[in-house]
Design a protein around this motif. Structure first.
Motif, mmCIF file in Angstrom:
data_model
loop_
_atom_site.group_PDB
_atom_site.id
_atom_site.type_symbol
_atom_site.label_atom_id
_atom_site.label_comp_id
_atom_site.label_asym_id
_atom_site.label_seq_id
_atom_site.Cartn_x
_atom_site.Cartn_y
_atom_site.Cartn_z
ATOM 1 N N ARG A 15 0.561 -1.138 0.366
ATOM 2 C CA ARG A 15 0.421 0.003 0.078
ATOM 3 C C ARG A 15 0.371 1.215 0.022
ATOM 4 N NH1 ARG A 15 -3.692 -1.723 5.164
ATOM 5 N NH2 ARG A 15 -1.979 -3.257 4.900
ATOM 6 N N PHE A 16 2.404 1.349 0.499
ATOM 7 C CA PHE A 16 3.048 2.660 0.388
ATOM 8 C C PHE A 16 4.332 2.214 0.169
ATOM 9 C CE2 PHE A 16 3.627 6.591 4.095
ATOM 10 C CZ PHE A 16 4.638 7.443 2.632
ATOM 11 N N PRO A 17 4.854 1.747 -0.365
ATOM 12 C CA PRO A 17 6.123 1.050 -0.778
ATOM 13 C C PRO A 17 7.288 2.063 -0.201
ATOM 14 C CG PRO A 17 4.967 1.500 -2.983
ATOM 15 C CD PRO A 17 4.304 2.239 -1.690
ATOM 16 N N ALA A 18 8.215 1.181 0.799
ATOM 17 C CA ALA A 18 9.550 2.489 1.125
ATOM 18 C C ALA A 18 8.893 2.958 2.419
ATOM 19 C CB ALA A 18 10.148 2.920 0.133
ATOM 20 N N LYS A 19 7.584 2.419 2.887
ATOM 21 C CA LYS A 19 7.219 3.527 3.790
ATOM 22 C C LYS A 19 8.170 3.309 5.111
ATOM 23 C CE LYS A 19 3.972 0.133 5.776
ATOM 24 N NZ LYS A 19 3.409 -1.060 6.101
ATOM 25 N N ASN A 141 -8.369 -0.536 6.004
ATOM 26 C CA ASN A 141 -6.956 -0.713 6.210
ATOM 27 C C ASN A 141 -7.053 -0.672 8.113
ATOM 28 O OD1 ASN A 141 -5.590 -0.391 4.228
ATOM 29 N ND2 ASN A 141 -6.113 2.228 4.125
ATOM 30 N N TYR A 142 -7.956 -0.435 9.099
ATOM 31 C CA TYR A 142 -8.194 -0.435 10.460
ATOM 32 C C TYR A 142 -8.850 -2.023 10.636
ATOM 33 C CZ TYR A 142 -6.994 3.871 11.015
ATOM 34 O OH TYR A 142 -6.167 5.697 10.762
ATOM 35 N N THR A 230 -0.269 4.621 4.907
ATOM 36 C CA THR A 230 -0.852 5.219 3.894
ATOM 37 C C THR A 230 0.482 6.400 4.099
ATOM 38 O OG1 THR A 230 -2.449 6.146 4.650
ATOM 39 C CG2 THR A 230 -2.529 4.055 3.661
ATOM 40 N N PRO A 231 0.390 7.254 3.256
ATOM 41 C CA PRO A 231 1.100 8.667 3.137
ATOM 42 C C PRO A 231 -0.145 9.382 3.619
ATOM 43 C CG PRO A 231 0.645 7.891 0.751
ATOM 44 C CD PRO A 231 0.149 6.442 1.957
ATOM 45 N N GLU A 232 -1.155 9.220 4.135
ATOM 46 C CA GLU A 232 -1.832 10.071 4.539
ATOM 47 C C GLU A 232 -1.710 10.140 5.808
ATOM 48 O OE1 GLU A 232 -3.373 9.931 0.554
ATOM 49 O OE2 GLU A 232 -3.194 8.487 2.386
ATOM 50 N N ASP A 233 -1.938 8.689 6.860
ATOM 51 C CA ASP A 233 -1.172 8.664 8.102
ATOM 52 C C ASP A 233 -0.028 8.941 8.511
ATOM 53 O OD1 ASP A 233 -3.318 6.245 8.676
ATOM 54 O OD2 ASP A 233 -2.251 4.609 6.893
ATOM 55 N N LEU A 234 1.015 9.116 7.437
ATOM 56 C CA LEU A 234 2.305 9.678 7.481
ATOM 57 C C LEU A 234 1.711 11.161 7.952
ATOM 58 C CD1 LEU A 234 5.460 9.269 7.880
ATOM 59 C CD2 LEU A 234 5.554 10.180 5.087
#
Length: 242
Positions: A15-19, A141-142, A230-234
Motif C-alpha cells: 500500500r505504501f512502498p518504502a514507508k 486498513n483498520y 498510507t501517505p495520509e497516515d504519515l
C-alpha cells in the motif's frame, strides 16, 4: 524468563512502498520504532529483521541491531520465526516496523498476561484499542476484532464487526494493533502451518492461529499513535509528533 522484541521490516510494502524509510521528524519511521522499543527497557534484546539492505544499514548505521532474512516470507511472524529458531528465548514480542509511537505501558501490560498461573496457559497475546471515529471503523486498513468475555479474540476482519443490526444496541469497536507476543514454540508452530483460508481472504495473519484452534489473548490499551499504512497516515503521524 528471557524476553526479546523483534521488528519485522519489509521494504516493498504493497500500500505504501518504502514507508519504513520515510522521514518522520528527524528520523525515519523504522528508526523511531526501533529506538522507542529499546527505550521501554522491557527487553533483553531488540532487533530488526529485514529483507532490505537499505533498512539493515539504516539500523546498524545508527548503532542498532538488525538481521537479514535468509528466505522470502509472506508474513512478519514467518520472518521473525526464522530469526529466533536457534535463539534461547521464552517470549518473543513482534513490534511492527510501522508503529513509530511504541510506548512502554501497553507492552508491559501485554507481557503481564504470560505471568502467573493463568498466564502459563497463554500462548499468544496482542493489543487492541477502542475505535470511536466512524471513518476509521469503516476503513478496511483498520483491522477490527471481536472479543469474548475473557478478552480472547473471536474473529479479525477488515470489515465492520460486529455489524450493528439494532441501532439502539450499544457496541464497542476494537482495532487490532499490530503488536504480538508469542511463546517461542507457538511462533514456530505458526510457521509450520500453511496459510489458512480466512487469512488468505482477509490478509490478516493472526487468523491462522484462530483457524488452528489457538486462542489469542487480547489486551485493551490506550491510544498508541498512528500505524503508517498510507501517505495520509504519515501526515497524521507528523502532526502527532509535533
Amino acid at each position: 524468563m528471557k524476553i526479546i522484541a523483534m521488528i519485522p521490516a519489509r521494504y516493498a510494502a504493497t500500500r505504501f512502498p518504502a514507508k519504513l524509510m520515510q522521514p518522520l521528524g528527524d528520523k525515519t519511521v523504522i528508526r523511531h520504532t526501533y529506538d522507542n522499543t529499546v527505550a521501554t527497557g522491557l527487553f533483553d534484546e531488540v532487533m530488526v529483521v529485514t529483507d532490505s539492505d537499505v533498512i539493515y544499514k539504516e539500523i546498524t548505521g545508527h548503532g542498532g541491531k538488525a538481521k537479514m532474512s535468509i528466505r522470502s516470507h509472506e508474513s512478519g511472524s514467518d520472518r521473525i520465526a526464522e530469526a529466533v529458531a536457534d535463539m534461547d528465548v521464552d517470549i518473543v514480542v513482534n513490534v511492527q516496523g510501522d508503529e513509530p509511537f511504541v510506548r512502554k505501558e501497553p507492552l508491559e501490560k501485554l507481557l503481564s498476561v504470560f505471568r502467573g498461573g493463568e498466564g502459563r496457559q497463554v500462548q499468544v497475546g496482542s493489543l487492541v484499542q477502542v475505535l470511536k471515529e466512524q471513518r476509521f471503523i469503516d476503513d478496511p486498513n483498520y483491522v477490527k476484532v471481536a472479543l469474548d468475555k475473557n478478552n480472547n479474540a473471536l474473529f479479525f476482519s477488515r470489515s465492520v464487526i460486529p455489524y450493528r443490526r439494532d441501532a439502539a444496541a450499544g457496541v464497542t469497536y476494537y482495532e487490532h494493533i499490530g503488536v504480538y507476543a508469542f511463546r517461542k514454540q507457538a511462533l514456530l508452530q505458526f510457521t509450520a502451518w500453511p496459510m489458512s483460508p480466512l487469512e488468505a481472504v482477509e490478509k490478516i495473519e493472526c487468523l491462522r492461529y484462530l483457524e488452528n484452534g489457538i486462542p489469542m489473548r487480547m489486551v485493551v490499551t490506550t491510544y498508541m499513535g498512528v500505524e503508517i499504512d498510507t501517505p495520509e497516515d504519515l501526515e497524521r503521524a507528523a502532526k502527532l509528533l509535533s
